[in-house]
Write a protein that holds these residues in place. Structure first.
Motif, PDB file in Angstrom:
ATOM      1  N   TYR A   1       0.798  -1.224   0.000  1.00 15.92           N
ATOM      2  CA  TYR A   1       0.000   0.000   0.000  1.00 15.92           C
ATOM      3  C   TYR A   1       0.832   1.277   0.000  1.00 15.92           C
ATOM      4  O   TYR A   1       0.294   2.365   0.160  1.00 15.92           O
ATOM      5  CB  TYR A   1      -0.988   0.000   1.164  1.00 15.92           C
ATOM      6  CG  TYR A   1      -2.109  -0.976   0.926  1.00 15.92           C
ATOM      7  CD1 TYR A   1      -3.017  -0.765  -0.095  1.00 15.92           C
ATOM      8  CD2 TYR A   1      -2.232  -2.121   1.693  1.00 15.92           C
ATOM      9  CE1 TYR A   1      -4.029  -1.668  -0.351  1.00 15.92           C
ATOM     10  CE2 TYR A   1      -3.250  -3.023   1.451  1.00 15.92           C
ATOM     11  CZ  TYR A   1      -4.140  -2.787   0.422  1.00 15.92           C
ATOM     12  OH  TYR A   1      -5.142  -3.688   0.178  1.00 15.92           O
TER      13      TYR A   1
ATOM     14  N   ARG B   1      -8.925   1.218   0.322  1.00 15.85           N
ATOM     15  CA  ARG B   1      -7.603   1.182   0.965  1.00 15.85           C
ATOM     16  C   ARG B   1      -6.694   2.169   0.250  1.00 15.85           C
ATOM     17  O   ARG B   1      -6.408   2.017  -0.940  1.00 15.85           O
ATOM     18  CB  ARG B   1      -7.029  -0.232   0.919  1.00 15.85           C
ATOM     19  CG  ARG B   1      -7.888  -1.230   1.697  1.00 15.85           C
ATOM     20  CD  ARG B   1      -7.355  -2.630   1.592  1.00 15.85           C
ATOM     21  NE  ARG B   1      -8.259  -3.566   2.267  1.00 15.85           N
ATOM     22  CZ  ARG B   1      -8.269  -4.864   2.047  1.00 15.85           C
ATOM     23  NH1 ARG B   1      -7.433  -5.393   1.178  1.00 15.85           N
ATOM     24  NH2 ARG B   1      -9.099  -5.650   2.691  1.00 15.85           N
ATOM     25  N   ASN B   2      -6.232   3.199   0.969  1.00 16.03           N
ATOM     26  CA  ASN B   2      -5.380   4.241   0.402  1.00 16.03           C
ATOM     27  C   ASN B   2      -3.998   3.706   0.065  1.00 16.03           C
ATOM     28  O   ASN B   2      -3.474   2.836   0.747  1.00 16.03           O
ATOM     29  CB  ASN B   2      -5.266   5.415   1.368  1.00 16.03           C
ATOM     30  CG  ASN B   2      -6.570   6.151   1.496  1.00 16.03           C
ATOM     31  OD1 ASN B   2      -7.259   6.370   0.506  1.00 16.03           O
ATOM     32  ND2 ASN B   2      -6.929   6.530   2.708  1.00 16.03           N
TER      33      ASN B   2
ATOM     34  N   PHE C   1      -6.071   4.928  -4.535  1.00 13.14           N
ATOM     35  CA  PHE C   1      -6.668   3.984  -3.598  1.00 13.14           C
ATOM     36  C   PHE C   1      -7.227   2.783  -4.354  1.00 13.14           C
ATOM     37  O   PHE C   1      -7.542   2.859  -5.538  1.00 13.14           O
ATOM     38  CB  PHE C   1      -7.775   4.647  -2.768  1.00 13.14           C
ATOM     39  CG  PHE C   1      -8.890   5.253  -3.578  1.00 13.14           C
ATOM     40  CD1 PHE C   1     -10.041   4.524  -3.858  1.00 13.14           C
ATOM     41  CD2 PHE C   1      -8.801   6.556  -4.046  1.00 13.14           C
ATOM     42  CE1 PHE C   1     -11.074   5.078  -4.605  1.00 13.14           C
ATOM     43  CE2 PHE C   1      -9.833   7.123  -4.785  1.00 13.14           C
ATOM     44  CZ  PHE C   1     -10.971   6.375  -5.063  1.00 13.14           C
TER      45      PHE C   1
ATOM     46  N   THR D   1      -5.508   9.565  -7.696  1.00 14.54           N
ATOM     47  CA  THR D   1      -5.898  10.896  -7.252  1.00 14.54           C
ATOM     48  C   THR D   1      -4.666  11.776  -7.372  1.00 14.54           C
ATOM     49  O   THR D   1      -3.543  11.290  -7.296  1.00 14.54           O
ATOM     50  CB  THR D   1      -6.383  10.903  -5.787  1.00 14.54           C
ATOM     51  OG1 THR D   1      -5.376  10.339  -4.959  1.00 14.54           O
ATOM     52  CG2 THR D   1      -7.670  10.112  -5.625  1.00 14.54           C
TER      53      THR D   1
ATOM     54  N   ASP E   1      -8.805  14.729  -3.336  1.00 17.92           N
ATOM     55  CA  ASP E   1      -8.826  13.560  -2.463  1.00 17.92           C
ATOM     56  C   ASP E   1      -9.740  12.518  -3.098  1.00 17.92           C
ATOM     57  O   ASP E   1     -10.300  12.745  -4.171  1.00 17.92           O
ATOM     58  CB  ASP E   1      -9.280  13.927  -1.047  1.00 17.92           C
ATOM     59  CG  ASP E   1     -10.673  14.521  -1.007  1.00 17.92           C
ATOM     60  OD1 ASP E   1     -11.552  14.042  -1.757  1.00 17.92           O
ATOM     61  OD2 ASP E   1     -10.892  15.469  -0.218  1.00 17.92           O
ATOM     62  N   GLU E   2      -9.894  11.370  -2.440  1.00 17.58           N
ATOM     63  CA  GLU E   2     -10.652  10.281  -3.051  1.00 17.58           C
ATOM     64  C   GLU E   2     -12.131  10.604  -3.234  1.00 17.58           C
ATOM     65  O   GLU E   2     -12.833   9.901  -3.941  1.00 17.58           O
ATOM     66  CB  GLU E   2     -10.476   8.996  -2.262  1.00 17.58           C
ATOM     67  CG  GLU E   2     -11.018   9.085  -0.842  1.00 17.58           C
ATOM     68  CD  GLU E   2     -10.575   7.938   0.009  1.00 17.58           C
ATOM     69  OE1 GLU E   2     -11.431   7.337   0.657  1.00 17.58           O
ATOM     70  OE2 GLU E   2      -9.380   7.657   0.032  1.00 17.58           O
TER      71      GLU E   2
END
Length: 180
Positions: A64, A97-98, A105, A135, A140-141
């Motif tokens: 991640y 999940r970032n 993500f 992104t 942001d997401e």
């Protein structure tokens, strides 16, 4: 102890114990079925001997922290790669999940598809499709994420040993590039 030699009419699944790396023919392609992948995952989770495969292990922290293209850059050429991922419990049930600091993500389809063997018997496992979204630092997401061609299938056992339940769980992920 002598190795088991398959009879001519016996099926040769990649999970039989008589496979060794040096026995594989030149140009061998690793194309496991869902049933094969669950066999590999069970072997890994329950600490059983593993047949040769192209499955690497990564921690969730490493996985991640990078864009998918950076994870596969040192792998063999192809459009599908396989990883065992060890995830901390705090990430297990997240549907988003970032990745890294604003890289993007992974988003779950939320569909848990049960996996059955060739004989139709449930394998006590399921799979879930994930898609990678990028992104930019300026967004942001929740604002204008961009869906990419990167997807992965997460394979998860219904039950893992009690000691594995404490802090982490092991998954097998098939990461692939979706045809555009």
């Amino acid at each position: 102890m002598a190795e088991k030699v398959p009879e001519q009419n016996e099926e040769r699944h990649c999970h039989h114990e008589y496979f060794r790396v040096e026995d594989l023919p030149a140009g061998f392609k690793f194309k496991p079925t869902d049933e094969d992948l669950i066999f590999f995952l069970k072997s890994k989770v329950f600490n059983l001997p593993m047949p040769p495969s192209e499955i690497q292990e990564l921690t969730g922290e490493v996985f991640y922290s990078k864009h998918p293209k950076d994870i596969v850059e040192n792998m063999l050429k192809g459009r599908e790669w396989f990883y065992f991922i060890v995830l901390p419990r705090d990430l297990l049930d997240l549907l988003v999940r970032n990745v890294g600091d604003g890289l993007g993500f992974w988003k779950s389809s939320e569909d848990r598809i049960p996996i059955h063997g060739e004989d139709g018997v449930p394998l006590q496992a399921h799979k879930t499709l994930w898609t990678f979204f990028t992104t930019s630092q300026a967004q942001d997401e929740n604002r204008n994420p961009k869906k990419t061609h990167w997807q992965m299938m997460e394979y998860r056992l219904s039950h893992q040993p009690d000691e594995a339940q404490v802090l982490t769980q092991i998954f097998l992920w098939s990461m692939f590039i979706r045809a555009c």
